[in-house]
Design a protein around this motif. Structure first.
Motif, PDB file in Angstrom:
ATOM      1  N   UNK A   1       0.806  -1.233   0.000  1.00  0.00           N
ATOM      2  CA  UNK A   1       0.000   0.000   0.000  1.00  0.00           C
ATOM      3  C   UNK A   1       0.837   1.280   0.000  1.00  0.00           C
ATOM      4  N   UNK A   2       2.149   1.194   0.271  1.00  0.00           N
ATOM      5  CA  UNK A   2       2.979   2.403   0.279  1.00  0.00           C
ATOM      6  C   UNK A   2       4.440   2.025   0.055  1.00  0.00           C
ATOM      7  N   UNK A   3       5.280   3.005  -0.144  1.00  0.00           N
ATOM      8  CA  UNK A   3       6.741   2.854  -0.259  1.00  0.00           C
ATOM      9  C   UNK A   3       7.137   1.760  -1.250  1.00  0.00           C
ATOM     10  N   UNK A   4       6.588   1.816  -2.445  1.00  0.00           N
ATOM     11  CA  UNK A   4       6.760   0.741  -3.423  1.00  0.00           C
ATOM     12  C   UNK A   4       8.205   0.472  -3.808  1.00  0.00           C
ATOM     13  N   UNK A   5       9.045   1.468  -3.919  1.00  0.00           N
ATOM     14  CA  UNK A   5      10.421   1.256  -4.357  1.00  0.00           C
ATOM     15  C   UNK A   5      11.417   1.075  -3.231  1.00  0.00           C
ATOM     16  N   UNK A   6      10.947   0.961  -2.012  1.00  0.00           N
ATOM     17  CA  UNK A   6      11.822   0.880  -0.841  1.00  0.00           C
ATOM     18  C   UNK A   6      12.601  -0.429  -0.820  1.00  0.00           C
TER      19      UNK A   6
END
Length: 67
Positions: free
Chosen positions: A47-52
């Motif tokens: 749901x968030x921080x896809x490229x982390x």
């Protein structure tokens, strides 16, 4: 220091045990755990921080339970 309490799916435990049984070292097992924690804790299941990218290092304590 970051304290993380996170439920992970059973697939992660199966992957860790399979890696251990296949002779994987601590580094490979840590990479499996980092990938799982990155997806569940930091990216909130996509749901968030896809490229982390998550690096799991300098671990002082880990506690696992099956519930």
């Amino acid at each position: 220091m970051r304290w993380i309490t996170q439920d992970l799916p059973g697939e992660v435990a199966r992957e860790l045990f399979a890696a251990r049984d296949a002779g994987a070292g601590e580094q490979q097992q840590t990479a499996i755990l980092a990938r799982a924690l990155g997806h569940a804790y930091f990216r909130e299941w996509g749901r968030r921080a896809h490229g982390l990218h998550v690096t799991f290092r300098d671990v002082e304590f880990v506690d696992f339970s099956i519930g």
